[in-house]
Write a protein that holds these residues in place. Structure first.
Motif, mmCIF file in Angstrom:
data_model
loop_
_atom_site.group_PDB
_atom_site.id
_atom_site.type_symbol
_atom_site.label_atom_id
_atom_site.label_comp_id
_atom_site.label_asym_id
_atom_site.label_seq_id
_atom_site.Cartn_x
_atom_site.Cartn_y
_atom_site.Cartn_z
ATOM 1 N N ASP A 427 0.861 -1.183 0.000
ATOM 2 C CA ASP A 427 0.000 0.000 0.000
ATOM 3 C C ASP A 427 0.895 1.230 0.000
ATOM 4 O OD1 ASP A 427 -1.904 1.914 0.306
ATOM 5 O OD2 ASP A 427 -2.672 1.217 2.240
ATOM 6 N N GLU A 428 0.798 2.048 -1.039
ATOM 7 C CA GLU A 428 1.592 3.269 -1.154
ATOM 8 C C GLU A 428 0.650 4.466 -1.116
ATOM 9 O OE1 GLU A 428 5.017 2.759 -4.113
ATOM 10 O OE2 GLU A 428 3.635 1.172 -4.673
ATOM 11 N N TRP A 429 0.910 5.328 -0.142
ATOM 12 C CA TRP A 429 -0.057 6.394 0.129
ATOM 13 C C TRP A 429 0.686 7.695 0.397
ATOM 14 C CZ3 TRP A 429 -3.750 6.508 4.979
ATOM 15 C CH2 TRP A 429 -4.702 7.527 4.794
ATOM 16 N N GLU A 430 0.432 8.692 -0.414
ATOM 17 C CA GLU A 430 0.927 10.038 -0.156
ATOM 18 C C GLU A 430 -0.107 10.731 0.717
ATOM 19 O OE1 GLU A 430 2.128 13.984 -2.713
ATOM 20 O OE2 GLU A 430 2.638 12.014 -3.548
ATOM 21 N N ILE A 431 0.098 10.599 2.026
ATOM 22 C CA ILE A 431 -0.897 11.063 2.984
ATOM 23 C C ILE A 431 -1.123 12.563 2.864
ATOM 24 C CG2 ILE A 431 -1.447 11.173 5.443
ATOM 25 C CD1 ILE A 431 0.307 8.712 5.840
ATOM 26 N N SER A 432 -0.040 13.298 2.646
ATOM 27 C CA SER A 432 -0.099 14.746 2.477
ATOM 28 C C SER A 432 1.104 15.152 1.636
ATOM 29 C CB SER A 432 -0.069 15.448 3.843
ATOM 30 O OG SER A 432 1.216 15.354 4.428
ATOM 31 N N PRO A 433 1.200 16.395 1.223
ATOM 32 C CA PRO A 433 2.393 16.801 0.476
ATOM 33 C C PRO A 433 3.693 16.594 1.240
ATOM 34 C CG PRO A 433 0.648 18.427 0.213
ATOM 35 C CD PRO A 433 0.174 17.461 1.246
ATOM 36 N N GLN A 434 3.606 16.387 2.556
ATOM 37 C CA GLN A 434 4.813 16.200 3.346
ATOM 38 C C GLN A 434 5.057 14.760 3.764
ATOM 39 O OE1 GLN A 434 3.701 19.926 5.950
ATOM 40 N NE2 GLN A 434 5.858 19.460 6.336
ATOM 41 N N TRP A 435 4.013 13.945 3.831
ATOM 42 C CA TRP A 435 4.141 12.585 4.334
ATOM 43 C C TRP A 435 3.809 11.565 3.241
ATOM 44 C CZ3 TRP A 435 6.127 11.137 8.958
ATOM 45 C CH2 TRP A 435 6.213 12.109 9.960
ATOM 46 N N GLN A 436 4.685 10.549 3.124
ATOM 47 C CA GLN A 436 4.444 9.448 2.201
ATOM 48 C C GLN A 436 4.684 8.143 2.949
ATOM 49 O OE1 GLN A 436 6.689 9.749 -1.406
ATOM 50 N NE2 GLN A 436 5.439 8.291 -2.515
ATOM 51 N N PRO A 466 7.158 -8.466 6.991
ATOM 52 C CA PRO A 466 6.452 -7.176 7.046
ATOM 53 C C PRO A 466 7.437 -6.045 6.742
ATOM 54 C CG PRO A 466 6.872 -7.985 9.258
ATOM 55 C CD PRO A 466 7.413 -9.027 8.317
ATOM 56 N N LEU A 467 6.977 -5.039 6.000
ATOM 57 C CA LEU A 467 7.854 -3.961 5.551
ATOM 58 C C LEU A 467 7.142 -2.630 5.711
ATOM 59 C CD1 LEU A 467 8.678 -5.746 2.185
ATOM 60 C CD2 LEU A 467 10.200 -5.706 4.146
ATOM 61 N N ALA A 468 7.858 -1.620 6.177
ATOM 62 C CA ALA A 468 7.283 -0.289 6.321
ATOM 63 C C ALA A 468 8.334 0.752 5.950
ATOM 64 C CB ALA A 468 6.794 -0.065 7.750
ATOM 65 N N HIS A 469 7.958 1.697 5.093
ATOM 66 C CA HIS A 469 8.832 2.795 4.682
ATOM 67 C C HIS A 469 8.051 4.101 4.841
ATOM 68 C CE1 HIS A 469 11.660 -0.038 2.665
ATOM 69 N NE2 HIS A 469 10.547 -0.705 2.396
ATOM 70 N N VAL A 470 8.699 5.104 5.413
ATOM 71 C CA VAL A 470 8.070 6.405 5.627
ATOM 72 C C VAL A 470 8.994 7.490 5.075
ATOM 73 C CG1 VAL A 470 7.205 8.063 7.318
ATOM 74 C CG2 VAL A 470 6.862 5.614 7.689
ATOM 75 N N THR A 471 8.400 8.460 4.372
ATOM 76 C CA THR A 471 9.145 9.615 3.875
ATOM 77 C C THR A 471 8.490 10.890 4.402
ATOM 78 O OG1 THR A 471 9.793 8.459 1.848
ATOM 79 C CG2 THR A 471 9.935 10.861 1.834
ATOM 80 N N TYR A 472 9.324 11.771 4.964
ATOM 81 C CA TYR A 472 8.817 13.045 5.479
ATOM 82 C C TYR A 472 9.590 14.193 4.832
ATOM 83 C CZ TYR A 472 8.061 17.033 8.552
ATOM 84 O OH TYR A 472 7.778 18.286 9.038
ATOM 85 N N LYS A 473 8.857 15.125 4.190
ATOM 86 C CA LYS A 473 9.440 16.341 3.626
ATOM 87 C C LYS A 473 9.198 17.493 4.597
ATOM 88 C CE LYS A 473 8.515 14.801 -1.100
ATOM 89 N NZ LYS A 473 7.828 15.100 -2.383
ATOM 90 N N PHE A 474 10.208 18.305 4.806
ATOM 91 C CA PHE A 474 10.100 19.367 5.799
ATOM 92 C C PHE A 474 9.041 20.397 5.420
ATOM 93 C CE2 PHE A 474 14.157 17.472 6.725
ATOM 94 C CZ PHE A 474 14.183 17.463 8.102
#
Length: 751
Positions: A427-436, A466-474
């Motif tokens: 499941d790939e989700w761009e939760i907001s412009p800052q969080w993926q 199980p795998l989890a990846h998180v990206t945060y843009k400032f």
């Protein structure tokens, strides 16, 4: 493709090969008159626009095809490093391994490319996202056939989780959308004459159909100087000290062909056929000058070996978009591998041992994935991977009189079947412009079975990852971000490590006598279980102007059931005296962690006060620091096999103002280190350094000439250096290997 199938050793793989015309054709082209100089830099710096589609967010596929390597890396939903044509072409390399040894966090040894200093098997090698076939030779793959190389630090659900250290995904060139031709002629220094390599590619596009045909021909002839010092039990059972000065010579030739076809039925439906054929003939000779220092030592035999290998691979991919929100991709493929060898040990000019063997691998693969766009920036993907592989292996070792060395084993076919079944969802989700956010779950099951009268093997492993990846843009428009991953991966034992068939050490072929720990027999272990790893990765990435990037990351892995070769004295049923046996065992649990730093970009951007006017100077640097410990061994130096404490890499390239010329170089350094293998054995490795330089001249808008040289590295292997094995009783083995610098000249043309 029947013409590619050869089931017997060619006894004259060099003498009967028409290599001279290839060499002289390349030499003639390289020394032809060069009359036109131009400022246009499009030849050397051109970047292909066709790239493999990204699957993270369905609606991004069309945009990705027009992005460069840096933008692809920035847009990816998981942390990855991407290296495109600029990195592949910069030093005029003739094989993919030479490219990889300069990549941050990647080192090359005799077992191939490795990440994070971990040994063979911890790094997953993929070709277009699929596991590389058995026997695939990266050292014989031309960089001109590669679109880009992706380096992933942590596994994803749509790729195998057999990636404890990480994954290297080699994306081969796609069939372009326009008609074009290119030719690269290369020459490198050989042992006694120049070696040639030729790479030609043609592509055509007509309406919905396009195709490409890249062809690569290559040859090699290299020599390595070896010095071996030993102290161990001699022929009379007493301590002996000796020295051997050896000359190892490797020569041969081969080719790669990779036809690709694409047909677009409509905007929603496409069909692709990708094939790859690789074949080569190799020879190896090792000659020693022996010197006795004390006692009655045992020496390594001189040896002569020759053989061939070939790989055939085909994949059919069908893609259909049912709607703007739904997409399905179905793949089917086959793989075939063939190889054979003839090895002869010579003692005082007479035949001592003769080993003849052959291998045959056949595999069928089938995979698919269904993607559903749940919103403007949210996609769900489910898929499967199936593989069925059969292997047939034969090997016979006979002594000088023609008698089988181990009558109960020699000549018996080893047949094995491997079945791999994997199912995953992500499941790939761009939760907001800052969080993926990326969430994945993969279940992979591998069953291996072999059939021999002496040592049947069945091994089954299943791992849920199980795998989890998180990206945060400032901030939404910022060029810096933080990536974090929490994953589970594993390393399954290979067939060769499971087979309990013994291999007698060539220096102690008399099974009525005991050998030594420094000259052990070898045997697999059918009881091996997979190594499991739970890991965390955290990285900060800052994307600078002009494709510059700064990144720093940390990682940690907890490993269980770590496999290590252990040498023990045993009583065995195939020898009349106890024998020292080296066998892989699930030795212990372990931990490893590290810090990885990368910086690249224009010098004027990175150091504006110091080099603000150096607009044409580009800098690349990386530093990797590693630490590990094995629970079953006391320190110090109870590290994982072959993991260096740190390594550093520095490279640059400079466009010369007023001239159609670019120059550059690269320096890599790894310090010496010790590894405690067991309580009684310590392995020592000397420091290693390698230097690469190049000069690129643009002769016209469609032609460029490149000269490159490298020093401190062995072709197809590790850097020059010393390996030292020392036992607690004082016995030791010291091996010093050195290869001369190599020079490569190449001429690139767009026809």
């Amino acid at each position: 493709m029947k013409s590619l199938s050869i089931h017997a050793i060619r006894r004259e793989p060099v003498g009967m090969i028409p290599r001279q015309p290839v060499t002289w054709m390349a030499l003639a082209a390289l020394t032809a008159p060069m009359s036109v100089w131009a400022q246009d830099s499009s030849v050397g710096g051109q970047t292909e626009t066709t790239t493999a589609p990204q699957t993270s967010v369905i609606q991004r596929v069309e945009i990705v095809g027009r992005q460069g390597s840096t933008e692809l890396r920035r847009a990816a939903s998981v942390a990855k490093q991407i290296y495109g044509r600029e990195e592949l072409d910069r030093f005029g390399d003739t094989n993919a391994l030479d490219v990889m040894r300069r990549l941050p966090g990647v080192n090359v040894s005799s077992g191939g490319p490795r990440m994070r200093g971990l040994g063979a098997g911890y790094t997953q090698i993929l070709i277009n996202g699929d596991p590389a076939p058995q026997g695939f030779n990266l050292d014989q793959l031309s960089p001109s056939q590669i679109e880009r190389i992706e380096v992933l630090r942590a596994p994803t659900a749509d790729q195998s989780a057999q990636a404890v250290a990480g994954t290297i995904n080699i994306i081969l060139k796609e069939a372009p959308r326009s008609s074009q031709q290119s030719l690269r002629l290369g020459v490198s220094n050989g042992r006694d004459r120049p070696m040639a390599n030729i790479n030609y590619s043609i592509s055509e596009s007509k309406g919905p159909f396009n195709m490409s045909l890249p062809v690569s021909l290559f040859e090699w002839d290299r020599q390595t100087r070896t010095t071996i010092d030993r102290q161990m039990e001699g022929t009379d059972g007493k301590t002996a000290v000796s020295e051997q000065i050896g000359t190892a010579t490797s020569w041969g030739w081969g080719y790669n062909i990779a036809p690709r076809f694409n047909f677009k039925f409509s905007d929603e439906q496409t069909l692709s056929i990708a094939t790859f054929f690789q074949k080569g003939y190799w020879n190896f000779r090792n000659d020693f000058l022996n010197r006795t220092i004390s006692g009655n030592p045992v020496f390594d035999d001189n040896s002569i070996q020759d053989g061939y290998w070939e790989n055939r691979r085909g994949n059919l991919t069908w893609v259909n978009r049912f709607s703007p929100d739904q997409r399905i991709e179905i793949k089917a493929g086959f793989q075939q591998g063939r190889s054979a060898f003839d090895s002869r040990n010579l003692r005082s000019g007479a035949l001592q041992l003769n080993t003849v063997g052959s291998n045959q691998d056949d595999a069928i693969t089938q995979s698919g994935k269904y993607s559903h766009l749940l919103g403007s920036s949210h996609s769900l993907t489910a898929g499967w991977d199936l593989e069925n592989r059969d292997r047939l292996e034969r090997r016979t070792t006979k002594d000088a009189a023609g008698n089988a060395l181990l009558p109960s084993f020699e000549g018996q076919p080893f047949e094995a079947q491997v079945r791999r079944q994997a199912f995953y969802i992500q499941d790939e989700w761009e939760i907001s412009p800052q969080w993926q956010l990326y969430l994945g779950l993969r279940n992979e099951r591998i069953i291996s079975e072999s059939a021999t009268t002496a040592s049947p093997v069945r091994n089954e492993s299943s791992v849920l990852s199980p795998l989890a990846h998180v990206t945060y843009k400032f901030n939404p428009k910022s060029r810096d971000m933080i990536r974090a991953s929490l994953t589970r991966s594993y390393k399954a034992p290979g067939l060769n490590t499971l087979l309990a068939r013994p291999q007698i050490n060539g220096a102690y072929t008399n099974t009525n006598l005991t050998n030594t720990p420094l000259a052990p027999d070898r045997m697999g272990n059918p009881a091996l279980t997979p190594e499991l790893a739970t890991g965390i990765d955290i990285a900060y990435e800052n994307y600078l102007t002009n494709d510059g990037i700064f990144s720093v990351g940390i990682f940690h892995r907890n490993l269980t059931n770590v496999v290590r070769n252990v040498t023990e004295l045993r009583t065995v049923n195939w020898a009349n005296a106890p024998r020292w046996i080296s066998q892989p065992q699930n030795f212990s649990d372990a931990v490893t962690s590290g810090l990885e730093f990368e910086l690249r970009g224009r010098a004027s951007d990175l150091m504006p006060k110091l080099l603000g006017t150096a607009k044409a100077l580009n800098i690349r640097t990386s530093l990797s620091i590693y630490n590990s410990s094995i629970a079953a061994l006391n320190g110090p130096n109870n590290r994982l096999d072959g993991q260096q404490p740190w390594s550093a890499n520095f490279g640059f390239d400079q466009r010369i103002t007023g001239l159609p010329l670019s120059i550059g170089g690269n320096f890599n350094y790894t310090p010496g280190y010790d590894t405690r293998q067991t309580e009684d054995l310590v392995l020592k490795r000397s420091s290693a350094r390698s230097v690469d330089v190049f000069a690129l001249m643009f002769l016209s808008p469609t032609m460029s000439f490149r000269a490159a040289a490298s020093a401190g590295v062995q072709q197809f292997g590790p850097p020059n250096g010393v390996n030292f094995s020392q036992y607690a009783n004082g016995d030791y083995l010291r091996t010093d290997r050195y290869a001369k610098p190599q020079l490569n000249l190449s001429l690139d043309m767009r026809l």
